[in-house]
Design an enzyme around this catalytic site. Structure first.
Site, PDB file in Angstrom:
ATOM      1  N   ASP A  40       5.568 -23.099 -16.914  1.00 43.65           N
ATOM      2  CA  ASP A  40       6.187 -22.059 -16.095  1.00 43.65           C
ATOM      3  C   ASP A  40       5.628 -21.412 -14.901  1.00 43.65           C
ATOM      4  O   ASP A  40       6.101 -20.510 -14.131  1.00 43.65           O
ATOM      5  CB  ASP A  40       7.023 -21.290 -16.985  1.00 43.65           C
ATOM      6  CG  ASP A  40       6.157 -20.120 -17.511  1.00 43.65           C
ATOM      7  OD1 ASP A  40       4.851 -20.487 -17.389  1.00 43.65           O
ATOM      8  OD2 ASP A  40       6.442 -19.377 -18.320  1.00 43.65           O
ATOM      9  N   GLY A  41       4.426 -21.933 -14.825  1.00 40.49           N
ATOM     10  CA  GLY A  41       3.616 -21.067 -13.531  1.00 40.49           C
ATOM     11  C   GLY A  41       2.884 -19.888 -14.135  1.00 40.49           C
ATOM     12  O   GLY A  41       1.900 -19.546 -13.398  1.00 40.49           O
ATOM     13  N   GLU A  42       2.881 -19.363 -15.371  1.00 40.60           N
ATOM     14  CA  GLU A  42       2.055 -18.089 -15.712  1.00 40.60           C
ATOM     15  C   GLU A  42       0.676 -18.672 -16.191  1.00 40.60           C
ATOM     16  O   GLU A  42       0.393 -19.629 -16.529  1.00 40.60           O
ATOM     17  CB  GLU A  42       2.761 -17.797 -17.108  1.00 40.60           C
ATOM     18  CG  GLU A  42       3.870 -16.962 -16.992  1.00 40.60           C
ATOM     19  CD  GLU A  42       4.483 -16.427 -18.266  1.00 40.60           C
ATOM     20  OE1 GLU A  42       3.893 -16.619 -19.383  1.00 40.60           O
ATOM     21  OE2 GLU A  42       5.669 -16.028 -18.245  1.00 40.60           O
ATOM     22  N   GLN A 100      -3.425  -0.593   3.411  1.00 35.30           N
ATOM     23  CA  GLN A 100      -2.223   0.084   2.941  1.00 35.30           C
ATOM     24  C   GLN A 100      -2.605   1.299   2.336  1.00 35.30           C
ATOM     25  O   GLN A 100      -2.353   1.430   0.880  1.00 35.30           O
ATOM     26  CB  GLN A 100      -1.249  -0.680   2.330  1.00 35.30           C
ATOM     27  CG  GLN A 100      -0.831  -1.848   3.133  1.00 35.30           C
ATOM     28  CD  GLN A 100       0.435  -2.822   2.279  1.00 35.30           C
ATOM     29  OE1 GLN A 100       1.209  -2.087   1.538  1.00 35.30           O
ATOM     30  NE2 GLN A 100       0.543  -4.072   2.420  1.00 35.30           N
ATOM     31  N   LYS A 195      -8.274   1.973  20.455  1.00 39.77           N
ATOM     32  CA  LYS A 195      -7.394   0.848  20.359  1.00 39.77           C
ATOM     33  C   LYS A 195      -6.070   1.352  20.085  1.00 39.77           C
ATOM     34  O   LYS A 195      -5.754   2.401  19.203  1.00 39.77           O
ATOM     35  CB  LYS A 195      -7.932   0.033  19.056  1.00 39.77           C
ATOM     36  CG  LYS A 195      -6.902  -1.021  18.420  1.00 39.77           C
ATOM     37  CD  LYS A 195      -7.444  -1.696  17.267  1.00 39.77           C
ATOM     38  CE  LYS A 195      -7.063  -0.995  15.877  1.00 39.77           C
ATOM     39  NZ  LYS A 195      -7.309  -1.785  14.697  1.00 39.77           N
TER      40      LYS A 195
HETATM   41  C1  R5P Z   1      -8.741  -1.566  11.529  1.00 38.68           C
HETATM   42  O1  R5P Z   1      -8.738  -0.300  11.413  1.00 38.68           O
HETATM   43  C2  R5P Z   1      -9.708  -2.560  10.868  1.00 38.68           C
HETATM   44  O2  R5P Z   1     -11.113  -1.947  10.936  1.00 38.68           O
HETATM   45  C3  R5P Z   1      -9.820  -3.651  11.558  1.00 38.68           C
HETATM   46  O3  R5P Z   1     -10.458  -3.363  12.840  1.00 38.68           O
HETATM   47  C4  R5P Z   1      -8.408  -4.529  11.356  1.00 38.68           C
HETATM   48  O4  R5P Z   1      -7.894  -4.228  10.260  1.00 38.68           O
HETATM   49  C5  R5P Z   1      -8.747  -5.936  11.873  1.00 38.68           C
HETATM   50  O5  R5P Z   1      -7.304  -6.400  11.843  1.00 38.68           O
HETATM   51  P1  R5P Z   1      -7.018  -7.596  13.046  1.00 38.68           P
HETATM   52  O6  R5P Z   1      -8.088  -8.668  12.892  1.00 38.68           O
HETATM   53  O7  R5P Z   1      -5.722  -7.982  12.605  1.00 38.68           O
HETATM   54  O8  R5P Z   1      -6.737  -6.631  14.337  1.00 38.68           O
END
Ligand code: R5P
Length: 317
Positions: A40-42, A100, A195
């Site tokens: 079943d994939g487990e 996250q 950025k």
């Molecule tokens: C950002 O805070 C990280 O240090 C990286 O710069 C970022 O997560 C890179 O993600 P991506 O390559 O998708 O821009």
């Protein structure tokens, strides 16, 4: 008991090659285990070695397939705990979900914390990780975390290249501290890009603090995911008169449009480490250099096993 009788290294599917290299350094065979699937994939893991009273390390990057590798790590930890290992260290060279790490809008999870809880509750006594995106992610674990950095391996590589007129560029403000350490290690000046993140895969380098005209650049980051950050920053420093541009990043995720973007960007060399195995597409493009973190992990594992200082590794390595 001798190190080799007492120390056991098990590998998940996330980076078996790296685990094999670490075992070679340590002079011990990888721990015997079978990872299988039910119909079943487990997943089911059977540890074949006697681990009772042993110091066990499970090495697993939670890279793609992220959730599958994460669950595999959790099953491994549970398995070793129930088999009476005396201490279990989760070695996570790449910790997926690390980005996250905060609730920056309503109704979103802090998945990095959730994953830290899962690893702890599954049976890890300690964690050994590399570049957790933000140092404070260590605090999500209520168990000891040894936090290494790919910076040790990458800065050595760039130092050996003896790049003249060097400026180290941080591609965003969050990475400034790391870039400043690189500049100290490499003996270069420092510049910082401001950025703006437009979406998960789009980032715009808006402004540059520092002078890059006529300078060779080492741009360092913890992770290249969609490469939006690094490519946009590379274009900005090129527009401002930079010469050669070298990129050093610990984790080469190369997701989404990353490879196409990198091909078009004004970048002379891209160097990552083997915390994540290169995807077949990234291997095919042939332009990405991979440095190994195996000897650094070997040293850290030996020190943890012997209850020696791991922070000294930053000066001794
Ligand atoms: C950002 O805070 C990280 O240090 C990286 O710069 C970022 O997560 C890179 O993600 P991506 O390559 O998708 O821009």
């Amino acid at each position: 008991m001798f190190l080799k009788d007492y120390l056991k290294i098990f590998s998940g599917s996330g980076n078996a090659e790296l685990a094999g290299a670490v075992c070679k350094y340590l002079g011990i065979p990888p721990g015997g285990a079978k990872i299988e699937r039910f119909a079943d994939g487990e997943k089911v893991i059977r540890v074949e070695d006697d681990v009772r009273g042993r110091d066990c390390f499970v090495m697993q990057s939670t890279c793609r397939p992220v959730d599958e590798n994460l669950v595999e790590l959790l099953i491994y930890l549970d398995c070793l705990r129930r088999a009476s290992a005396s201490r279990i260290t989760a070695v996570v060279p790449y910790f997926g979900y690390a980005r996250q790490d905060r609730k920056d809008e309503g109704r979103v999870p802090i998945t990095a914390k959730l994953v830290a809880n899962l690893i702890t509750n599954a049976g890890a006594d300690r964690v050994l990780a590399i570049d957790l995106h933000a140092a404070q992610v260590q605090g999500f674990f209520d168990i000891p975390v040894d936090h290494l950095s790919g910076e040790l391996v990458l800065s050595k590589y760039f130092r050996d290249k003896k790049i003249s007129n060097l400026t180290v560029v941080s591609p965003d403000v969050g990475n400034m501290k790391i870039a400043s350490r690189y500049a100290d290690r490499l003996g270069g000046e420092l510049a910082i890009v401001n950025k703006k993140r437009v979406s998960g895969s789009e980032a715009i380098a808006q402004e540059l603090i520092g002078d890059v005209k006529g300078r060779n650049i080492v741009m360092c980051d913890d992770i290249i995911a969609t490469a939006g950050t690094i490519c946009s920053a590379a274009r900005l420093v090129k527009e401002r008169g930079a010469e050669d541009i070298y990129i050093g990043a610990t984790h080469g995720v190369f997701a989404g449009q990353a490879l196409e973007r990198l091909k078009k960007a004004p970048i002379d060399e891209i160097v990552v480490t083997d915390t994540i195995p290169l995807t077949p597409a990234a291997q095919k493009c042939g332009d990405i250099k991979v440095l190994t973190v195996s000897s650094m992990l070997d040293e850290a594992i030996k020190r943890i096993h012997r209850n020696e200082s791991v922070s000294n590794l930053f000066t001794d390595y």
